[in-house]
Design an enzyme around this catalytic site. Structure first.
Site, mmCIF file in Angstrom:
data_model
loop_
_atom_site.group_PDB
_atom_site.id
_atom_site.type_symbol
_atom_site.label_atom_id
_atom_site.label_comp_id
_atom_site.label_asym_id
_atom_site.label_seq_id
_atom_site.Cartn_x
_atom_site.Cartn_y
_atom_site.Cartn_z
ATOM 1 N N SER A 31 -36.165 -54.982 23.284
ATOM 2 C CA SER A 31 -34.636 -54.903 23.054
ATOM 3 C C SER A 31 -33.987 -54.150 24.425
ATOM 4 O O SER A 31 -34.771 -53.174 24.624
ATOM 5 C CB SER A 31 -34.269 -54.744 21.976
ATOM 6 O OG SER A 31 -34.614 -55.255 20.928
ATOM 7 N N HIS A 44 -30.656 -54.053 14.741
ATOM 8 C CA HIS A 44 -32.139 -53.943 14.355
ATOM 9 C C HIS A 44 -32.323 -52.890 13.293
ATOM 10 O O HIS A 44 -33.069 -53.152 12.312
ATOM 11 C CB HIS A 44 -32.863 -53.737 15.500
ATOM 12 C CG HIS A 44 -33.083 -54.953 16.464
ATOM 13 N ND1 HIS A 44 -33.599 -56.088 15.915
ATOM 14 C CD2 HIS A 44 -32.809 -55.029 17.663
ATOM 15 C CE1 HIS A 44 -33.539 -57.027 16.930
ATOM 16 N NE2 HIS A 44 -33.054 -56.510 18.021
#
Length: 490
Positions: free
Chosen positions: A345, A430
Site C-alpha cells: 500500500s 486497513h
C-alpha cells in the site's frame, strides 16, 4: 490522491497490432479505439465549461424550475406528472454546463427548504432514515423538520426510480450518485445543500448496504466497456496500456469489484490481487509485464496491491471495509491452501505531513542517536519538514537516509492521528479492517507519484483472518497492531 479516492486515468494506447489476439479482442479494441477520441473530448457527460457560460440561470428559468420542482417534493410518489417533471429536471441537469448545474442546485436547495405540501406532512409515502443517521433527525426534531425531510427523501426516491432507458441519461440511482458528488464539491458555495447531502447519504447507506451488493470478478474476458472503466478508475497505480491491463488480469492475478444490481456495469470499488511466493516489497516487480507467471500450485501469498473507490458521490458510505474480507473468503475457496494475505500500500499523506512539521518535532521523533548518525554522515540536519523531505530522495542507497525515512514513516502511520483514527487515509482503512502494520519498504514505488507522496516508500498491511477482531479492538484503544520490525523503528 489516496488509494481510496476515485480518479480519472487515461490509457496511452491499445495493444500493438502485432499482438496475437482473436477476433473478439480485435473487435473489442476497435470499439474502444473508435470511442476513445469522443470520450476524451467530452468525458462522462460533463460538458466543458467555456468562458462564455452564464454563471447563473435567468430569472425566468429559475421561476420555471421552481414550478417544475415543487410537485416533485409535494406530490405522492405515484403521481405520474411529478415523476415526469423529475425526469425532465434530471435530463436538463445532465445536459447543463457546470455553472448552470450549480445554479440548478441553488434552486433545488431553495425549493427543498420550502417543501411543506400535504404529501410532505403525511410522510407515509416517503420512508425514513436509518437509525445510524446523524442527529439532524433525532427524536427532538420538530414536526415541520420531519415533514421537510420526508419531502426531500420523496424527491430522491422519485429520481432513483428512473431506469434511464435513454442512451443520454443515466439510471436514476447512478444520477443521484453523480448529483451528490456535485453537492460535495459545491456545498460551501450553495446554501442549503448540506441537509440535502445528509438525507442522500442516509439513503445511500441503506441502498448500498453490503448485503445488497454483488461481489464479481473482473477478467480479461469482461466487456470492453467495463475494462475501460477499470482503466479510468484505477487510483493507485496508473494503467499505462492495454498490455499493462492484460498483465493485471492474467492467470496469476485476480480482480474483484462490488456492484449494485441496478448498476451492473458500474464498479463501486475494486481490488487487484497478485499471487507471489513471498510478501511483496515493491510495486515495480508486481507490475513487471516481462515477469514469468507464478505457479499457482506453489503460491504462498495473496497481495492486494491496488484498491480504488470509483464513485465520489458515495463518500461516507461504508462498504469498502467488507471488500477484502469477502475477497479473502473467495480466494480461500479457490485456493484452500492459501493462508497468507497482505497488501502493498501507498502512504499518500506522508509527504504532506512531513512538509508541515517543525524541526524540533522531527528531532523528537528521530531521537538523539539517529540525529547523531545523520550529523556524522550528512552534516547539520535540516531545520524543518520541507528540508527533511528534500533530504530523503526515494532511491538513495545511503542506509542512514533509508533508516531516517522509514522511522518517520513508521511514526506517521502508527502515532499520528486521533486514537483509533490514523492520520493516513490508507492506514485508517486497513487498520480499521483489523490489519497489522507489518513492514515498511524502501524504494518500493519509484514512479513520479510514489516519489512525490511518500519518498518512494510503501507499507505491507498483514491480514490474518482470525486476528482481525482483536486487532480492531487494539486500534480502538489507541494501540494499533504492528510487527516487531516496525516497532523497532519507533
Amino acid at each position: 490522491m489516496s488509494a481510496l479516492d476515485p480518479a480519472e486515468q487515461k490509457v496511452s494506447a491499445p495493444l500493438e497490432a502485432t499482438e496475437p489476439v482473436g477476433d473478439t479482442l480485435l473487435s473489442r479494441f476497435g470499439r474502444w479505439w473508435s470511442r476513445k477520441g469522443d470520450a476524451e473530448a467530452a468525458p462522462a457527460k460533463r460538458p466543458k465549461v467555456e468562458e462564455g457560460d452564464t454563471p447563473a440561470l435567468s430569472t425566468r428559468a429559475m421561476k420555471r424550475q421552481r414550478e417544475q420542482l415543487r410537485p416533485c417534493f409535494d406530490a405522492r410518489l405515484t403521481d405520474g406528472a411529478a415523476n415526469a417533471a423529475a425526469q425532465a429536471w434530471q435530463a436538463e441537469y445532465e445536459a447543463a454546463s457546470e455553472p448552470v448545474r450549480q445554479a440548478m442546485l441553488t434552486v433545488l436547495a431553495e425549493v427543498a427548504a420550502g417543501a411543506d405540501g400535504p404529501g410532505a406532512k403525511a410522510g407515509s409515502h416517503s420512508g425514513s432514515h436509518s437509525g445510524s443517521h446523524s442527529g439532524s433527525h433525532s427524536g427532538a426534531a420538530s414536526g415541520l423538520s420531519q415533514a421537510l425531510s420526508n419531502a426531500r427523501i420523496r424527491f430522491f426516491k422519485r429520481l432513483a426510480a428512473h431506469h434511464g432507458k435513454s442512451d443520454n441519461s443515466a439510471c436514476g440511482l447512478h444520477f443521484l450518485i453523480q448529483l451528490r458528488a456535485d453537492m460535495l464539491r459545491w456545498h460551501k458555495r450553495v446554501p442549503g445543500l448540506r441537509v440535502l447531502d445528509e438525507d442522500l447519504e442516509a439513503l445511500f447507506s441503506n441502498w448500498f448496504d453490503v448485503g445488497l451488493l454483488e461481489l464479481q470478478p473482473i477478467t480479461w474476458d469482461s466487456p470492453a466497456s467495463l475494462l475501460e472503466k477499470l482503466i479510468r478508475y484505477e487510483a493507485v497505480h496508473e494503467i499505462a496500456s492495454w498490455t499493462d491491463l492484460r498483465n493485471r488480469l492474467d492467470s496469476d492475478r485476480r480482480c474483484y469489484a462490488f456492484f449494485h444490481p441496478r448498476m451492473p456495469r458500474e464498479p463501486l470499488i475494486f481490488v487487484e490481487v497478485a499471487f507471489v511466493p513471498e510478501m511483496a516489497a515493491n510495486v515495480q516487480a508486481l507490475l513487471d509485464e516481462a515477469a514469468p507467471l507464478e505457479d499457482l500450485r506453489r503460491v504462498k501469498w495473496a497481495i492486494f496491491y491496488s484498491i480504488s473507490n470509483t464513485q465520489a458521490g458515495l463518500r461516507g458510505v461504508s462498504f469498502g471495509n467488507f471488500l477484502l474480507k469477502r475477497v479473502i473468503e473467495e480466494l480461500q475457496r479457490e485456493f484452500p491452501k492459501l493462508k497468507q494475505f497482505a497488501t502493498l500500500s501507498p502512504l499518500p499523506g506522508f509527504a504532506d505531513w512531513l512538509r508541515k512539521q517543525h524541526g524540533d518535532a522531527i528531532a523528537t521523533i528521530l531521537g538523539e542517536k539517529r540525529l547523531a548518525r545523520w550529523t556524522e554522515r550528512h552534516g547539520t540536519p535540516p531545520t524543518d519538514g520541507a528540508g527533511w523531505l528534500a533530504a530523503l530522495p526515494a532511491d538513495a542507497p545511503d542506509p542512514v537516509v533509508r533508516d531516517t525515512a522509514l522511522t518517520l514513516a513508521a511514526h506517521y502511520l502508527v502515532r499520528e492521528g486521533a486514537p483509533g483514527q490514523p492520520a493516513d487515509p490508507v492506514a485508517r482503512f486497513h487498520l480499521g479492517n483489523g490489519a497489522c502494520v507489518e513492514r515498511l519498504n524502501w524504494a518500493a514505488d519509484l514512479s513520479r507519484k510514489g516519489r512525490a507522496q511518500s519518498c518512494g516508500m510503501m507499507v505491507n498491511y498483514l491480514y490474518v483472518p482470525e486476528a482481525l477482531d482483536d486487532n480492531l479492538a487494539r486500534l480502538g484503544d489507541g494501540n494499533p497492531r504492528m510487527s516487531r520490525a516496525v516497532g523497532k523503528l519507533l
